[in-house]
Scaffold this active site. Structure first.
Site, PDB file in Angstrom:
ATOM      1  N   TYR A 117       0.754  -1.219  -0.101  1.00  0.00           N
ATOM      2  CA  TYR A 117      -0.026  -0.058  -0.168  1.00  0.00           C
ATOM      3  C   TYR A 117       1.021   1.242  -0.050  1.00  0.00           C
ATOM      4  O   TYR A 117       1.844   1.393   0.776  1.00  0.00           O
ATOM      5  CB  TYR A 117      -0.918  -0.112   1.286  1.00  0.00           C
ATOM      6  CG  TYR A 117      -1.714   1.224   1.412  1.00  0.00           C
ATOM      7  CD1 TYR A 117      -3.098   1.469   0.894  1.00  0.00           C
ATOM      8  CD2 TYR A 117      -1.389   2.492   1.832  1.00  0.00           C
ATOM      9  CE1 TYR A 117      -3.994   2.508   0.730  1.00  0.00           C
ATOM     10  CE2 TYR A 117      -2.105   3.603   1.966  1.00  0.00           C
ATOM     11  CZ  TYR A 117      -3.497   3.717   1.749  1.00  0.00           C
ATOM     12  OH  TYR A 117      -3.984   4.810   1.662  1.00  0.00           O
ATOM     13  N   GLU A 205      -3.157   7.679  -4.334  1.00  0.00           N
ATOM     14  CA  GLU A 205      -2.973   6.296  -3.595  1.00  0.00           C
ATOM     15  C   GLU A 205      -2.995   5.335  -4.558  1.00  0.00           C
ATOM     16  O   GLU A 205      -3.390   5.281  -5.704  1.00  0.00           O
ATOM     17  CB  GLU A 205      -4.378   6.270  -2.768  1.00  0.00           C
ATOM     18  CG  GLU A 205      -4.478   4.836  -2.017  1.00  0.00           C
ATOM     19  CD  GLU A 205      -5.735   4.660  -1.473  1.00  0.00           C
ATOM     20  OE1 GLU A 205      -5.835   4.787  -0.250  1.00  0.00           O
ATOM     21  OE2 GLU A 205      -6.659   4.298  -1.997  1.00  0.00           O
TER      22      GLU A 205
END
Length: 394
Positions: A117, A205
């Site tokens: 992530y 992101e």
């Protein structure tokens, strides 16, 4: 402002971040022609909506699968894409009505060795960008923080100096990557920060960022949002806006510089100032009502904006009453009052309307409302205004 995944992936390519090859197909496009130009047969078909949880979502016209589906042939991919387009996808973030899929993204799947992530966000407390990296990709970051806090690495970025290579190298070291992969990740993070700053993002992101089996990092899903106030500097970004993904009332409000967010209650609010708007919604809840919207007309609203604001409010069929709460500073109470009168007369307003005015030219504003002949309930203070409109709306 939000953009779709495929648009974010195009930006990533522009800034040197590796992404899988793919093509976007919209409603009305020839799906079969689009599929045929791909030079791979195994295809991941991804519905494009501004909401998370697509893979676990479901379509209103039950297709037996969610918004992310693997196809083993071009014919199967075309069939899946055609069935998704124009269908409503329901996820944990869309509500029960779902979102109409206007675009699908046909992507070459990659062989995954590990998922990570990566995100850059704005830290409101520190007032600076924050880099977040975790070895647990493919999950909601909230779940990672709760279950694996030790696997979440953060770097606060000084906006005067920017993200430095020694910081990204430190992150890669903490993640236990070998030197060649650490260097690759370090460069990717620097590229992501460059995108974040140059395009005035509020979020960039990648989830997941995957290490492929051939040993390279690839961003296979992405989410990028932008600061609306900076779009004047980025017409190329403003062109990516998809009005179909936005509430039509919010789109209309933006045309007149009104800050409007639709909610699910029945009492509409028209207020000047974001803080006062939040307090107004809170006190409506306190008296047992539910606000239908956040609507800040701003400190310098004119008669036309007030009239337009009423039109937007009345476009919501759930509204059962309207509370106007104005503290006149720059905006004058008599100007607001005249805007209310104009709107009420033009739209033949029949809903309960409570008005609380205070500040500049307040007495003249109250006089205009009294002499208008309209059924308007005046309020001396905010508590009384909220109590009145909740009672009248019932």
């Amino acid at each position: 402002m939000n953009i779709h995944e495929y648009q974010a992936q195009n930006l990533f390519r522009e800034f040197g971040i590796q992404v899988p090859p793919g093509v976007a197909v919209k409603i009305g496009d020839d799906v079969h022609s689009a599929v045929e130009i791909l030079d791979f047969d195994r295809i991941c078909v991804k519905a494009q909506i501004h909401a998370g949880g697509r893979g676990k979502g479901r379509f209103k016209n039950d297709l037996g699968y969610g918004g992310v589906r693997m196809a083993n042939s071009k014919a199967e991919a075309a069939h899946i894409a055609e069935s998704m387009l124009g269908n409503a996808l329901i996820t944990k973030q869309t509500g029960s009505n779902g979102r109409i899929v206007g675009t699908v993204y046909l992507v070459n799947p990659v062989e995954i060795a590990h998922e990570y992530y990566v995100a850059i966000i704005l830290d409101r407390k520190l007032r600076r960008p924050m880099l977040i990296v975790s070895t647990e990709g493919g999950m909601d970051i909230e779940a990672v923080a709760e279950k694996f806090p030790e696997k979440l690495h953060r770097i606060s970025i000084d906006p005067l100096f920017g993200l430095k290579s020694y910081q990204t190298s430190e992150i890669a070291y903490k993640m236990g990557l070998p030197k060649d992969r650490a260097n690759e990740l370090s460069q990717l993070l620097l590229n992501l920060y460059k995108l974040f700053t140059e395009k005035d993002c509020s979020l960039a992101e990648i989830n997941p960022l995957v290490l492929t089996k051939d040993g390279h990092f690839t961003a296979i899903d992405s989410k990028v949002t932008f600061d609306d106030s900076a779009l004047c500097r980025h017409p190329e970004i403003a062109e990516l806006r998809d009005p179909g993904e936005e509430d039509p009332k919010e789109t209309e409000a933006a045309k007149y510089n009104l800050n409007y967010i639709a909610l699910d209650g029945s009492i509409a609010c028209l207020v000047n100032g974001a803080g006062l708007a939040m307090a107004t919604m809170d006190i409506i809840k306190y008296h047992g009502g539910n606000p239908a919207n956040f609507l800040d007309v701003g400190g310098g609203a004119n008669e036309e904006q007030i009239t337009r604001a009423f039109g937007i409010i009345l476009g919501d069929s759930r509204v059962r009453g309207i509370l106007v709460n104005i503290f006149g500073g720059i905006v004058k109470c008599d100007v607001v009052a005249q805007g209310i009168i104009n709107a009420a007369q033009a739209m033949k307003l029949s809903l309960p309307l409570v008005v609380r005015l205070e500040g500049t030219n307040v007495e003249r504003g109250k006089q205009l409302l009294r002499e208008s002949g309209l059924e308007i309930t005046p309020a001396a203070d905010l508590d009384g205004a909220a109590s009145s409109i909740v009672a009248l709306a019932k």
